[in-house]
Design a protein around this motif. Structure first.
Motif, PDB file in Angstrom:
ATOM      1  N   HIS A 130     -23.437 -44.792 -20.608  1.00  0.00           N
ATOM      2  CA  HIS A 130     -23.717 -44.027 -21.827  1.00  0.00           C
ATOM      3  C   HIS A 130     -23.508 -44.875 -23.077  1.00  0.00           C
ATOM      4  O   HIS A 130     -24.290 -44.794 -24.031  1.00  0.00           O
ATOM      5  N   LYS A 131     -22.466 -45.695 -23.063  1.00  0.00           N
ATOM      6  CA  LYS A 131     -22.206 -46.561 -24.211  1.00  0.00           C
ATOM      7  C   LYS A 131     -23.333 -47.579 -24.381  1.00  0.00           C
ATOM      8  O   LYS A 131     -23.802 -47.831 -25.501  1.00  0.00           O
ATOM      9  N   ALA A 132     -23.784 -48.146 -23.260  1.00  0.00           N
ATOM     10  CA  ALA A 132     -24.836 -49.168 -23.318  1.00  0.00           C
ATOM     11  C   ALA A 132     -26.183 -48.582 -23.711  1.00  0.00           C
ATOM     12  O   ALA A 132     -27.003 -49.248 -24.350  1.00  0.00           O
ATOM     13  N   SER A 133     -26.427 -47.328 -23.333  1.00  0.00           N
ATOM     14  CA  SER A 133     -27.767 -46.756 -23.513  1.00  0.00           C
ATOM     15  C   SER A 133     -27.947 -46.009 -24.830  1.00  0.00           C
ATOM     16  O   SER A 133     -29.038 -45.515 -25.114  1.00  0.00           O
ATOM     17  N   ARG A 134     -26.888 -45.928 -25.633  1.00  0.00           N
ATOM     18  CA  ARG A 134     -26.991 -45.152 -26.877  1.00  0.00           C
ATOM     19  C   ARG A 134     -28.098 -45.667 -27.792  1.00  0.00           C
ATOM     20  O   ARG A 134     -28.744 -44.892 -28.483  1.00  0.00           O
ATOM     21  N   ASN A 135     -28.298 -46.965 -27.801  1.00  0.00           N
ATOM     22  CA  ASN A 135     -29.329 -47.525 -28.693  1.00  0.00           C
ATOM     23  C   ASN A 135     -30.570 -47.962 -27.921  1.00  0.00           C
ATOM     24  O   ASN A 135     -31.345 -48.788 -28.396  1.00  0.00           O
ATOM     25  N   PHE A 136     -30.751 -47.394 -26.713  1.00  0.00           N
ATOM     26  CA  PHE A 136     -31.955 -47.713 -25.939  1.00  0.00           C
ATOM     27  C   PHE A 136     -33.108 -46.829 -26.397  1.00  0.00           C
ATOM     28  O   PHE A 136     -32.987 -45.604 -26.472  1.00  0.00           O
ATOM     29  N   ASN A 137     -34.223 -47.454 -26.695  1.00  0.00           N
ATOM     30  CA  ASN A 137     -35.433 -46.726 -27.073  1.00  0.00           C
ATOM     31  C   ASN A 137     -36.469 -46.901 -25.968  1.00  0.00           C
ATOM     32  O   ASN A 137     -37.013 -47.992 -25.787  1.00  0.00           O
ATOM     33  N   GLU A 138     -36.708 -45.836 -25.223  1.00  0.00           N
ATOM     34  CA  GLU A 138     -37.660 -45.939 -24.122  1.00  0.00           C
ATOM     35  C   GLU A 138     -39.064 -46.184 -24.671  1.00  0.00           C
ATOM     36  O   GLU A 138     -39.446 -45.617 -25.699  1.00  0.00           O
ATOM     37  N   PRO A 139     -39.842 -47.027 -24.010  1.00  0.00           N
ATOM     38  CA  PRO A 139     -41.203 -47.313 -24.490  1.00  0.00           C
ATOM     39  C   PRO A 139     -42.083 -46.074 -24.573  1.00  0.00           C
ATOM     40  O   PRO A 139     -42.920 -45.959 -25.467  1.00  0.00           O
ATOM     41  N   TYR A 140     -41.878 -45.144 -23.632  1.00  0.00           N
ATOM     42  CA  TYR A 140     -42.686 -43.919 -23.598  1.00  0.00           C
ATOM     43  C   TYR A 140     -41.741 -42.716 -23.602  1.00  0.00           C
ATOM     44  O   TYR A 140     -41.279 -42.269 -22.553  1.00  0.00           O
ATOM     45  N   PRO A 141     -41.441 -42.179 -24.780  1.00  0.00           N
ATOM     46  CA  PRO A 141     -40.433 -41.112 -24.890  1.00  0.00           C
ATOM     47  C   PRO A 141     -40.917 -39.770 -24.329  1.00  0.00           C
ATOM     48  O   PRO A 141     -42.110 -39.475 -24.287  1.00  0.00           O
ATOM     49  N   GLY A 142     -39.926 -38.968 -23.909  1.00  0.00           N
ATOM     50  CA  GLY A 142     -40.166 -37.565 -23.596  1.00  0.00           C
ATOM     51  C   GLY A 142     -40.934 -37.273 -22.333  1.00  0.00           C
ATOM     52  O   GLY A 142     -41.509 -36.187 -22.190  1.00  0.00           O
TER      53      GLY A 142
END
Length: 364
Positions: A130-142
């Motif tokens: 969770h800490k590592a993924s907080r600033n992850f922006n998925e290429p294809y959201p939602g």
């Protein structure tokens, strides 16, 4: 190889990766989400996954981007191996393949005796993830539905209702699902109404793992986790979804230490309330304490745990598919009915336990 078509398929895929086996390729896992092969070569072993769950270019793109992000932000996972064109995944004959490096560290399986430390390490892995993924922006959201998205849930149930109305009524699973659907739709409406009255901003969101348990981790000889795998259910969602889902697995593993599978599967057997509460208390005291060593986890957030308990049947029902075998459909229906039958009690008991845990931990 199990059959000629599989052999030909793997030959093409492995050639695209320029990985040439020097021994038998073994199928080490086959399930709802994927099939996984171990590929031995003279350069070493590799892991090849055929993605059943991440079965579109967009979904598999999100998965490989997440793996690369985690490795850069303190949550280790087996590194991606690119194909000969440099692509992090391969599309072949309507399927998507991802190859990663082989990790020789220890793993557990469903038949293993699980030490208490493995559960603590699962919580550490969750917090790190969770800490590592907080600033992850998925290429294809939602692309994947969130756990508490009741509007999406009702839409899915309505689609299923229309399928059931035109399905073969000689199938027992069709008849059973037709009877179950009104209960599920009513639950979705009830939960949606309750959610509309609450302030959910206290629930932290991040990119979650979706199925974190000790069987999706690697461990060193001292029992410390060394890596995370299996991102077939990963998505942007409330982190409490992850925490609660893992807690369920801890709970059932502890039950198995006290009771046989036959006892637990018997319709006449009921686990004493005192045993249930003690297991839940021990588990949640450990979960909250260990998670807080890495990240904050507030009382306000945890006191909304009942929402996630009540949403479980509405989440797992999405595993139901009329194209599956009749046997699998009926097994899923038994699971859905069992979850619904214990919903109110589970929610009430867990709320009491969480308050007790928080009172004790936060008073220190």
């Amino acid at each position: 190889m199990a059959s000629e078509p599989v052999q030909r398929r793997l030959q093409f895929v492995l050639d695209a990766y320029k990985k040439y086996p020097n021994d038998n390729v073994t199928l080490c896992y086959f399930g709802m989400a994927n099939e996984v092969f171990i590929v031995p070569t003279k350069e070493g072993k590799y892991v090849l996954k055929n993605c059943f769950k991440s079965n579109t270019r967009e979904l598999v793109s999100n998965e490989v981007a997440l793996i690369e992000h985690l490795n850069l932000h303190g949550c280790p996972t087996p590194a991606i191996v690119a194909d000969k064109t440099g692509s992090p995944f391969l599309e072949f004959d309507g399927s998507y393949y991802v190859m990663t490096e082989f990790v020789p560290d220890m793993t557990y399986n469903w038949e293993s005796d699980i030490p208490a430390k493995a559960h603590r390490e699962t919580v550490h892995a969750l917090a790190d993830f969770h800490k590592a993924s907080r600033n992850f922006n998925e290429p294809y959201p939602g692309l994947r539905v969130q756990f508490l998205d009741m509007a999406a849930c009702r839409s899915w149930l309505q689609d299923l209702k229309e399928q059931i109305e035109t399905a073969d009524k000689s199938r027992e699973s069709v008849v059973k699902m037709a009877r179950l659907l009104p209960k599920l739709i009513a639950l979705a409406c009830k939960l949606e109404d309750e959610i509309s009255t609450l302030d959910l901003t206290v629930l932290e969101k991040c990119y979650i793992h979706g199925d974190m348990h000790c069987f999706n981790l690697f461990y060193d000889q001292d029992g410390n986790y060394t890596g995370v795998i299996d991102f077939d259910f990963s998505r942007y969602d409330h982190r409490l979804t992850d925490i609660y889902w893992s807690s369920r697995i801890f709970f059932f593993r502890e039950l198995r230490k006290k009771y046989s599978r036959e006892e637990l599967n018997s319709e006449d057997f009921d686990v004493p309330q005192a045993i249930v509460e003690q297991i839940l208390y021990d588990n949640w005291q450990m979960i909250v304490s260990e998670y807080r060593k890495t990240s904050g986890l507030t009382a306000e957030e945890l006191l909304l745990i009942h929402l996630f308990v009540e949403a479980v049947p509405l989440y797992i029902v999405r595993f139901f598919n009329l194209t599956n075998s009749e046997e699998e459909c009926l097994k899923h229906l038994d699971w859905f009915e069992w979850e619904l039958s214990r919903l109110e009690r589970d929610s009430q008991v867990l709320q009491v336990v969480i308050k007790r845990v928080l009172d004790e931990l936060d008073s220190k």
